[in-house]
Design an enzyme around this catalytic site. Structure first.
Site, mmCIF file in Angstrom:
data_model
loop_
_atom_site.group_PDB
_atom_site.id
_atom_site.type_symbol
_atom_site.label_atom_id
_atom_site.label_comp_id
_atom_site.label_asym_id
_atom_site.label_seq_id
_atom_site.Cartn_x
_atom_site.Cartn_y
_atom_site.Cartn_z
ATOM 1 N N GLU A 74 13.772 -1.944 23.359
ATOM 2 C CA GLU A 74 12.775 -1.039 23.972
ATOM 3 C C GLU A 74 13.427 -0.005 24.885
ATOM 4 O OE1 GLU A 74 10.087 -1.320 22.670
ATOM 5 O OE2 GLU A 74 9.807 -3.403 22.103
ATOM 6 N N ILE A 84 13.947 -6.609 13.975
ATOM 7 C CA ILE A 84 12.490 -6.553 13.997
ATOM 8 C C ILE A 84 11.932 -7.930 14.344
ATOM 9 C CG2 ILE A 84 10.428 -5.906 12.698
ATOM 10 C CD1 ILE A 84 12.629 -3.652 13.272
ATOM 11 N N THR A 135 13.503 0.284 14.313
ATOM 12 C CA THR A 135 14.962 0.270 14.380
ATOM 13 C C THR A 135 15.584 -0.034 13.014
ATOM 14 O OG1 THR A 135 14.826 -0.446 16.658
ATOM 15 C CG2 THR A 135 16.894 -0.899 15.538
ATOM 16 N N THR A 149 17.657 1.082 25.880
ATOM 17 C CA THR A 149 18.769 0.567 26.685
ATOM 18 C C THR A 149 18.725 1.201 28.085
ATOM 19 O OG1 THR A 149 20.126 2.400 25.962
ATOM 20 C CG2 THR A 149 20.257 0.384 24.633
ATOM 21 N N CYS A 154 3.684 3.482 21.312
ATOM 22 C CA CYS A 154 3.623 2.010 21.249
ATOM 23 C C CYS A 154 4.738 1.408 22.099
ATOM 24 C CB CYS A 154 3.752 1.526 19.804
ATOM 25 S SG CYS A 154 2.560 2.285 18.687
ATOM 26 N N LEU A 155 5.921 2.021 22.039
ATOM 27 C CA LEU A 155 7.036 1.517 22.862
ATOM 28 C C LEU A 155 6.677 1.599 24.341
ATOM 29 C CD1 LEU A 155 10.306 2.947 21.224
ATOM 30 C CD2 LEU A 155 9.143 0.814 20.752
ATOM 31 N N ARG A 180 7.239 -1.469 26.779
ATOM 32 C CA ARG A 180 8.123 -1.295 27.948
ATOM 33 C C ARG A 180 7.374 -1.618 29.233
ATOM 34 N NH1 ARG A 180 10.654 4.488 25.807
ATOM 35 N NH2 ARG A 180 12.130 3.572 24.329
HETATM 36 P P1 TGC Z 1 11.978 13.703 21.758
HETATM 37 O O1 TGC Z 1 12.236 15.087 21.247
HETATM 38 O O2 TGC Z 1 12.199 13.381 23.178
HETATM 39 O O3 TGC Z 1 10.457 13.311 21.411
HETATM 40 C C1 TGC Z 1 9.944 13.394 20.103
HETATM 41 C C2 TGC Z 1 8.432 13.401 20.267
HETATM 42 O O4 TGC Z 1 8.028 12.195 20.942
HETATM 43 C C3 TGC Z 1 7.412 12.512 22.190
HETATM 44 N N1 TGC Z 1 7.867 11.496 23.151
HETATM 45 C C4 TGC Z 1 7.055 10.580 23.637
HETATM 46 N N2 TGC Z 1 5.757 10.338 23.454
HETATM 47 C C5 TGC Z 1 5.208 9.313 24.100
HETATM 48 N N3 TGC Z 1 5.933 8.509 24.917
HETATM 49 C C6 TGC Z 1 7.244 8.701 25.125
HETATM 50 N N4 TGC Z 1 7.935 7.865 25.909
HETATM 51 C C7 TGC Z 1 7.874 9.765 24.474
HETATM 52 N N5 TGC Z 1 9.144 10.233 24.439
HETATM 53 C C8 TGC Z 1 9.114 11.297 23.624
HETATM 54 C C9 TGC Z 1 7.887 13.915 22.535
HETATM 55 O O5 TGC Z 1 6.963 14.555 23.380
HETATM 56 C C10 TGC Z 1 7.940 14.539 21.171
HETATM 57 O O6 TGC Z 1 6.625 14.843 20.766
HETATM 58 P P2 TGC Z 1 6.308 16.099 19.804
HETATM 59 O O7 TGC Z 1 4.824 16.236 19.797
HETATM 60 O O8 TGC Z 1 7.005 17.281 20.408
HETATM 61 O O9 TGC Z 1 6.856 15.750 18.459
HETATM 62 O O10 TGC Z 1 12.756 12.730 20.829
HETATM 63 P P3 TGC Z 1 14.243 12.317 20.840
HETATM 64 O O11 TGC Z 1 14.609 12.003 19.442
HETATM 65 O O12 TGC Z 1 15.072 13.362 21.560
HETATM 66 O O13 TGC Z 1 14.144 10.987 21.702
HETATM 67 C C11 TGC Z 1 15.018 10.679 22.660
HETATM 68 C C12 TGC Z 1 14.943 9.193 23.093
HETATM 69 C C13 TGC Z 1 16.369 8.674 23.226
HETATM 70 C C14 TGC Z 1 14.226 9.167 24.448
HETATM 71 C C15 TGC Z 1 14.164 8.300 22.108
HETATM 72 O O14 TGC Z 1 14.729 8.386 20.853
HETATM 73 C C16 TGC Z 1 14.126 6.856 22.531
HETATM 74 O O15 TGC Z 1 13.276 6.421 23.328
HETATM 75 N N6 TGC Z 1 15.036 5.993 21.985
HETATM 76 C C17 TGC Z 1 15.005 4.566 22.210
HETATM 77 C C18 TGC Z 1 14.335 3.903 21.053
HETATM 78 C C19 TGC Z 1 13.913 2.486 21.335
HETATM 79 O O16 TGC Z 1 13.432 2.143 22.411
HETATM 80 N N7 TGC Z 1 14.025 1.642 20.324
HETATM 81 C C20 TGC Z 1 13.530 0.272 20.371
HETATM 82 C C21 TGC Z 1 12.577 0.102 19.223
HETATM 83 S S1 TGC Z 1 11.716 -1.406 19.156
HETATM 84 C C22 TGC Z 1 12.198 -2.109 17.687
HETATM 85 O O17 TGC Z 1 12.222 -1.477 16.668
HETATM 86 C C23 TGC Z 1 12.672 -3.514 17.726
HETATM 87 S S2 TGC Z 1 12.554 -4.297 19.288
HETATM 88 C C24 TGC Z 1 10.974 -4.940 19.268
HETATM 89 C C25 TGC Z 1 10.916 -6.164 18.411
HETATM 90 O O18 TGC Z 1 11.292 -7.280 18.883
HETATM 91 O O19 TGC Z 1 10.496 -6.023 17.239
#
Ligand code: TGC
Length: 399
Positions: free
Chosen positions: A375, A168, A136, A377, A250-251, A255
């Site tokens: 992880e 982080i 993030t 919203t 990893c997420l 999760r």
């Molecule tokens: P999208 O086009 O959907 O996917 C890109 C590539 O990723 C693959 N993919 C996954 N693979 C494994 N598990 C999943 N759950 C996956 N979701 C997607 C997908 O197949 C694709 O692969 P490839 O081979 O085609 O490249 O990507 P998008 O940009 O449209 O993503 C949409 C979205 C909103 C679902 C995604 O960006 C998302 O999950 N956003 C939320 C991010 C999040 O949870 N952030 C929290 C991060 S943790 C942190 O940094 C601090 S909290 C932890 C701490 O205390 O340190």
């Protein structure tokens, strides 16, 4: 009696083996001895107790579901049960275990070279080394594809990282950071790669975020990367780590832990308010004898039972094979919102006394504000489920 306590009105106890219950009870014993007596003070003072990290290592909860390099190799259900016991103590404690185990160790375990694994995983399992996970950024939360941290490869092969990461966990304590950075065109998730960055590398600086109203017994930070120079071998080399699927895998693990963890916070809130309702006298009788109190307790117990059933179903499925993102989103979305509802209701039933740290529900509710947000919203998980159900991605406005 159910090992899950009085909230278990549907016989969940029978779903778990003796060995699984033993894991849960061992972690509960640790929480009772090492966390409960101190958590109010740590929360008030906004302190993360660094000294418990090796004890968590001895307990066997760091990198718990992974095998090899000295890692515990427990089942997904056992890991889930441990997460809910830790979060019954405090979400900050479970967050430590998630960041260290699921995110930092998970990234090295899934995507690392043999050299990276041998260097870091044994020491992270024992708690001798702490890791963090930098995805993030100040301007890239739900949409990590828009990250602006860059990794530029020099002609000699070295990588140079520049950028800022935010929210982080553990970064100021960490010995190693997994940093995700853009190696390609801005906005193109396919160019994102992960780097194993020792935190004593020149140009790496972490700063704790202060004045938080949530997760106070935990550390969240900003990381500044100013010309951080790394050898070519610092990149996570596996094909599985090319693009955003690297961090997303990893997420998924973190999760999954939250699906169970949130229920621990809900269960502890329920236990706290049930004890209080039995003791507290109002209008000449215990609160527990008022019909409205009983109705609330009944609804809480039913909701907790459903949350554990969801966690159990997803846990057994994970032990049988990979989970789909939709399963993980359904569990994370609903168990977080159910748990925060229960913690808030419990605080309300505690009356004015519920706003102090003498009682756990408001602390849990405040923590769950973060858990519900990080992880992914609610909206990210609703839209992940929406895409699964309709085949239409609705994350970005249609153009
Ligand atoms: P999208 O086009 O959907 O996917 C890109 C590539 O990723 C693959 N993919 C996954 N693979 C494994 N598990 C999943 N759950 C996956 N979701 C997607 C997908 O197949 C694709 O692969 P490839 O081979 O085609 O490249 O990507 P998008 O940009 O449209 O993503 C949409 C979205 C909103 C679902 C995604 O960006 C998302 O999950 N956003 C939320 C991010 C999040 O949870 N952030 C929290 C991060 S943790 C942190 O940094 C601090 S909290 C932890 C701490 O205390 O340190």
């Amino acid at each position: 009696d159910s090992f899950l306590g009085r909230a278990d009105v549907v016989g969940l106890d029978s779903l778990f083996s003796a060995e699984e219950k033993a894991v849960a009870l061992q972690v509960r014993g640790f929480v009772d001895e090492h966390i409960r007596p101190h958590i109010a003070r740590w929360y008030d003072d906004a302190v993360f107790p660094r000294e418990i990290v090796p004890e968590l290592g001895r307990l066997g909860v760091l990198g718990m579901p992974y095998e090899g390099h000295g890692m515990p190799g427990r089942s997904a259900v056992e890991y889930g049960l441990a997460a809910q016991e830790l979060e019954a103590g405090d979400s900050g404690l479970r967050t430590f275990v998630s960041v260290q185990g699921s995110l930092a160790m998970g990234a090295i375990h899934k995507h690392g070279s043999e050299e990276q694994k041998a260097q870091w995983l044994p020491r992270m399992t024992t708690g001798e080394a702490v890791g963090c996970f930098g995805l993030t950024e100040p301007g890239a939360g739900s949409d990590p594809a828009s990250m602006t941290t860059t990794a530029r490869q020099e002609p000699g092969g070295d990588w140079v990282l520049d950028g800022v990461k935010r929210w982080i966990g553990l970064a100021t304590l960490a010995d190693v950071a997994i940093i995700w950075a853009q190696t390609g065109e801005p906005g193109d998730g396919r160019g994102v790669r992960g780097f194993v960055v020792p935190t004593d590398t020149p140009g790496f600086r972490a700063e704790a975020i202060t004045q938080k109203l949530s997760m106070r017994a935990s550390v969240q930070c900003e990381i500044h990367l100013d010309g951080v120079r790394l050898p070519a071998s610092a990149m996570l080399p596996a094909d599985s780590a090319v693009g955003l699927k690297g961090p997303f895998q990893c997420l998924n693990e973190a999760r999954y832990g939250i699906i169970w963890g949130a229920m621990g916070a809900a269960r502890d809130s329920f236990d706290a308010v049930l004890d209080y309702a039995m003791e507290r006298q109002q209008f000449g009788v215990p609160l527990a004898s008022h019909q409205l109190t009983q109705a609330k307790l009944a609804d809480m117990a039913v909701a907790i039972g459903k949350g554990y059933l969801l966690a159990h179903q997803i846990g057994r499925a994970k032990d049988a094979g990979p989970l789909t993102p939709a399963m993980i989103s359904a569990g994370k979305l609903d168990n977080c919102r159910v748990a925060i509802g229960i913690a808030r209701e419990a605080r309300e039933m505690l009356g004015g006394n519920g706003i102090t740290l003498e009682h756990s529900p408001l602390r849990h509710a405040n923590n769950l504000e973060s858990v519900r947000t990080y992880e992914g919203t609610d909206e990210v998980h609703q839209l992940t489920l929406g895409r699964h159900l309709t085949g239409i991605g609705a994350f970005a406005p249609a153009r």
